[in-house]
Design a protein around this motif. Structure first.
Motif, PDB file in Angstrom:
ATOM      1  N   SER A 116      34.138  36.855  59.640  1.00 43.28           N
ATOM      2  CA  SER A 116      33.734  35.972  58.836  1.00 43.28           C
ATOM      3  C   SER A 116      32.127  35.819  58.407  1.00 43.28           C
ATOM      4  N   TYR A 117      31.409  36.349  59.393  1.00 48.35           N
ATOM      5  CA  TYR A 117      30.051  36.294  59.201  1.00 48.35           C
ATOM      6  C   TYR A 117      29.418  37.493  59.558  1.00 48.35           C
TER       7      TYR A 117
ATOM      8  N   ASP B  38      27.087  32.471  67.945  1.00 51.71           N
ATOM      9  CA  ASP B  38      28.627  32.293  68.242  1.00 51.71           C
ATOM     10  C   ASP B  38      29.428  32.257  66.936  1.00 51.71           C
TER      11      ASP B  38
ATOM     12  N   GLN C 212      36.822  24.443  63.163  1.00 52.72           N
ATOM     13  CA  GLN C 212      36.831  25.024  62.183  1.00 52.72           C
ATOM     14  C   GLN C 212      35.794  26.330  62.188  1.00 52.72           C
ATOM     15  N   SER C 213      35.949  27.192  61.145  1.00 52.82           N
ATOM     16  CA  SER C 213      35.231  28.510  61.058  1.00 52.82           C
ATOM     17  C   SER C 213      33.767  27.793  61.205  1.00 52.82           C
ATOM     18  N   ARG C 214      32.798  28.568  61.962  1.00 49.89           N
ATOM     19  CA  ARG C 214      31.419  28.190  61.771  1.00 49.89           C
ATOM     20  C   ARG C 214      30.721  29.386  62.723  1.00 49.89           C
ATOM     21  N   CYS C 215      29.362  29.303  62.335  1.00 49.10           N
ATOM     22  CA  CYS C 215      28.520  30.087  63.080  1.00 49.10           C
ATOM     23  C   CYS C 215      27.347  29.378  63.685  1.00 49.10           C
ATOM     24  N   SER C 216      27.095  29.873  64.761  1.00 41.22           N
ATOM     25  CA  SER C 216      26.014  28.952  65.541  1.00 41.22           C
ATOM     26  C   SER C 216      25.085  29.914  65.909  1.00 41.22           C
ATOM     27  N   ILE C 217      23.756  29.576  65.703  1.00 39.91           N
ATOM     28  CA  ILE C 217      22.520  30.299  66.200  1.00 39.91           C
ATOM     29  C   ILE C 217      22.030  29.452  67.302  1.00 39.91           C
ATOM     30  N   VAL C 218      21.760  30.176  68.379  1.00 38.31           N
ATOM     31  CA  VAL C 218      21.221  29.295  69.794  1.00 38.31           C
ATOM     32  C   VAL C 218      20.259  30.134  70.132  1.00 38.31           C
TER      33      VAL C 218
ATOM     34  N   GLU D  92      19.446  34.916  60.695  1.00 37.25           N
ATOM     35  CA  GLU D  92      20.249  34.383  59.662  1.00 37.25           C
ATOM     36  C   GLU D  92      21.616  34.814  59.912  1.00 37.25           C
ATOM     37  N   CYS D  93      22.610  33.728  59.772  1.00 37.82           N
ATOM     38  CA  CYS D  93      24.052  33.972  59.810  1.00 37.82           C
ATOM     39  C   CYS D  93      24.585  33.347  58.211  1.00 37.82           C
ATOM     40  N   ILE D  94      25.076  34.906  57.794  1.00 42.14           N
ATOM     41  CA  ILE D  94      25.665  34.532  56.310  1.00 42.14           C
ATOM     42  C   ILE D  94      27.261  34.884  56.434  1.00 42.14           C
ATOM     43  N   PRO D  95      27.864  34.175  55.491  1.00 41.50           N
ATOM     44  CA  PRO D  95      29.338  34.255  55.636  1.00 41.50           C
ATOM     45  C   PRO D  95      29.531  35.593  54.684  1.00 41.50           C
ATOM     46  N   LYS D  96      30.729  36.171  55.031  1.00 44.64           N
ATOM     47  CA  LYS D  96      30.827  37.492  54.213  1.00 44.64           C
ATOM     48  C   LYS D  96      31.837  36.996  52.921  1.00 44.64           C
TER      49      LYS D  96
END
Lengths: 166, 134
Positions: A73-74, A67, A30-36, A162-166
């Motif tokens: 989306s982000y 990622d 599923q749609s997601r954002c990962s900060i590594v 920060e990962c923020i959805p659009k």
């Protein structure tokens, strides 16, 4: 003979039953954002009044990988530090400068991220229009006021991402 | 009489298990829905968070409006303990009068100052991942 046949039949049935016992593995993409956090940075101390993550000044640049599974989306906002989160007692002001840059991409089309970035104050925003991984490097420099020497001790500053959805 | 020998070919499957250093933090779904809860005039958003950061154990939940201003909410723990490589389902409860203002639900890593000083990490990375309400 009958015993032999019965035993053989039982073994075959048992084997068949074992084969029928399937185990499913299910997954959900599923749609997601990962900060590594790839690399935590280190400040070099080239002169007594300067701390910097620049490699030529014996520093190590913090590297953050973001990622994204689904394209467009982000957006990601990365901020270089403008204060120490822990340090010895400082009696003078510290002048902070910094820069956030794209250091590597998983898709050549992501090269536009660097040119399209938006900078304000100590924040930099990137619009993640493609799916995949993007690596960001953060340059941070702290200059102690009036060319004074930084007091001895451990200095820590925080880079925020920060990962923020659009 | 010739005996026919059946040759059984064993296939060896080599699974290359590449060990990737990953230290990330995630929040899903990206676009959750606010639904009515079992309490009158209270709505709920359900999310799942995953911690792949070895250096972080605690995360703070935030509920924000379109300008990233905080909005009042309730949950079992505002700061959640999430050991490395573990997942947690979060239910965030919002009052009916605040529902229209809610745009983002975020989790923010809480950094351990003492741990970072001991490891002599001069810059540490704080991560914040948000979901946007549909």
């Amino acid at each position: 003979m009958k015993k032999f046949l019965a035993t053989t039949a039982l073994v075959i049935m048992g084997t068949t039953a074992a084969y029928a016992n399937n185990t499913n593995i299910q997954g959900n993409v599923q749609s997601r954002c990962s900060i590594v956090t790839e690399t935590s940075g280190v400040y070099g101390n080239p002169t007594a009044d300067k701390l910097t993550t620049v490699a030529s000044d014996a520093g190590v640049l913090p590297i953050i990988r973001v990622d994204v599974i689904q394209a467009d989306s982000y957006k990601v906002k990365i901020s270089w530090p403008d204060s120490f989160s822990s340090s010895p007692t400082l009696t003078d002001s510290v002048v902070w400068t910094g820069e956030v840059e794209v250091s590597a991409v998983s898709d050549a089309n992501m090269s536009s991220y660097e040119t399209n970035k938006v900078e304000y104050e100590n924040d930099t925003e990137f619009d993640l229009t493609l799916s995949g991984s993007t690596w960001f490097k953060v340059t941070s420099t702290a200059l102690y006021g009036s060319t004074k020497s930084f007091p001895g001790g451990v200095y820590t500053a925080v880079v925020t991402s920060e990962c923020i959805p659009k | 009489m010739k005996q026919i020998l059946l040759c059984i070919v064993l296939g060896f499957v080599f699974v290359s298990c590449s060990v990737i250093y990953a230290a990330g933090h995630e929040l899903t779904p990206t676009y959750p829905e606010i639904k009515e809860s079992h309490i009158a005039n209270v709505y709920v958003v359900k999310l799942e968070t995953l911690n792949r950061r070895e250096d972080v154990r605690f995360f703070e939940i935030q509920v924000l409006d379109k300008d990233m201003n905080p909005i009042t909410f309730a949950t079992t723990d505002r700061i959640i303990s999430l050991p490395h490589l573990s997942r947690k389902n979060i239910s965030v409860y919002i009052r009916k009068k605040d529902v229209k203002q809610v745009v983002y639900v975020c989790t923010v890593s809480k950094l351990n100052r003492l741990q970072n000083v001991e490891s002599n990490a001069n810059t540490v990375i704080s991560s914040k991942v948000c979901s946007k309400i549909k």
